[in-house]
Design an enzyme around this catalytic site. Sequence first.
Site, PDB file in Angstrom:
ATOM      1  N   CYS A 170     -72.146  63.041 -57.618  1.00 48.43           N
ATOM      2  CA  CYS A 170     -73.465  63.282 -57.012  1.00 48.43           C
ATOM      3  C   CYS A 170     -73.087  64.896 -56.367  1.00 48.43           C
ATOM      4  O   CYS A 170     -72.446  64.776 -55.347  1.00 48.43           O
ATOM      5  CB  CYS A 170     -73.876  62.526 -55.911  1.00 48.43           C
ATOM      6  SG  CYS A 170     -75.417  63.197 -55.035  1.00 48.43           S
TER       7      CYS A 170
ATOM      8  N   CYS B 253     -74.560  65.812 -52.865  1.00 49.77           N
ATOM      9  CA  CYS B 253     -73.873  65.261 -51.735  1.00 49.77           C
ATOM     10  C   CYS B 253     -72.459  65.769 -51.410  1.00 49.77           C
ATOM     11  O   CYS B 253     -72.142  65.854 -50.185  1.00 49.77           O
ATOM     12  CB  CYS B 253     -73.691  63.583 -52.077  1.00 49.77           C
ATOM     13  SG  CYS B 253     -74.888  62.790 -53.202  1.00 49.77           S
ATOM     14  N   ASP B 254     -71.789  65.954 -52.576  1.00 54.45           N
ATOM     15  CA  ASP B 254     -70.589  66.489 -52.531  1.00 54.45           C
ATOM     16  C   ASP B 254     -70.169  67.637 -52.710  1.00 54.45           C
ATOM     17  O   ASP B 254     -68.758  68.132 -52.539  1.00 54.45           O
ATOM     18  CB  ASP B 254     -69.536  65.253 -53.211  1.00 54.45           C
ATOM     19  CG  ASP B 254     -69.644  63.849 -52.783  1.00 54.45           C
ATOM     20  OD1 ASP B 254     -69.948  63.809 -51.532  1.00 54.45           O
ATOM     21  OD2 ASP B 254     -69.560  63.054 -53.750  1.00 54.45           O
TER      22      ASP B 254
END
Length: 313
Positions: A136, A139-140
């Site tokens: 992701c 997200c990261d």
Amino acid sequence: MTETQTHDLIIIGGGPGGLTAGIYAMRAALHTLLIEQGVAGGQLNNTDIVENWPGTEKITGAALAEQMAAHAARYGLPTLNKKVAELEPGLNYHTVRLEDGEELRALAVILATGGSPKKLGVPGENEYYGRGVSYCAVCDGFFFRDKTVVVVGGGDSALEESLYLAKITKKVYIVHRRDAFRAGMILQKRAQAEPRIEIVWNTVLTAITAGIEGVSGVRLRNTQDGSERELATDGVFVFIGFAPNNGLVPAGTKMNADGFVVTDHKCETNVPGLFAIGDLREKYVKQIVTAAADGCIAAQAAAHYVENKKNSG
Ligand code: NAP
């Protein structure tokens, strides 16, 4: 609600498909319950920008998820933030068992559990998940500011997420096993025009290596001549497609060889009163808009099913 009461409809999964089904079901005055184990919006929350939701040229996935959830809430859609453990189909009603032991009943059930990222299955992938291996970018990606990352895959997700990562990182290598992308033309052109993206064609990733600080490199093999090499990288993002979340699909429900549920044009499975929508369902195009369309179709069909069931019972 007591154990003996029966819902008209239970929707399992609160992504775009499930929420749309909820909106249509409430508009059809069905006694409905939506169960979602995580955050409303599903995979939308892992998507940076959505540019193909008609009527909205550009919106973040998280914002669209929030709008859809708010829309469903305005119709008073009851939602339960719990995990479903089992779905048992029955002749008179279907039983939904929650992980905490509670048992719910519904005349019709819509399964909208979507899919999860597929794994490469190479050494280092599981070991370094969260320490440089990710599924992701939204997200990261932040953790790789001004660093180098490798993206694996050649579909819409791989290219879209690479473009997102190119805004944050110093360098993005897209490693693809063939010499042509599966992704749509617009994304291909954008990726090829992005100076921070370098495409590594005809190549598979065979191992992920790491040091004390996390991922430090990958091992690559050229599929044409079999040659191998190491590539230094701080992170590996894997976007090689989705596997259906079919763990709740009851035995006897027809699925294809890849585990996607087979339905008719009403999104109904071979089990009467059991519907499957969105990324869980076998279909040609998996998009937010087609998941939403499935939600509409299944809710309308469920409304007819429930009405017939009540009239015949
Ligand atoms: P996808 O379209 O199935 O693409 C998966 C990619 O990963 C393919 O290029 C495939 O290579 C490669 N791949 C698969 N298994 C691999 C393996 N074991 N090792 C190396 N490479 C592997 O998956 P996706 O990109 O996640 O998209 C899923 C669906 O969502 C698609 O229908 C897509 O159109 C849709 N989507 C749309 C958008 C958008 O419209 N903006 C954004 C995201 C997703 P091959 O090409 O060689 O098979």
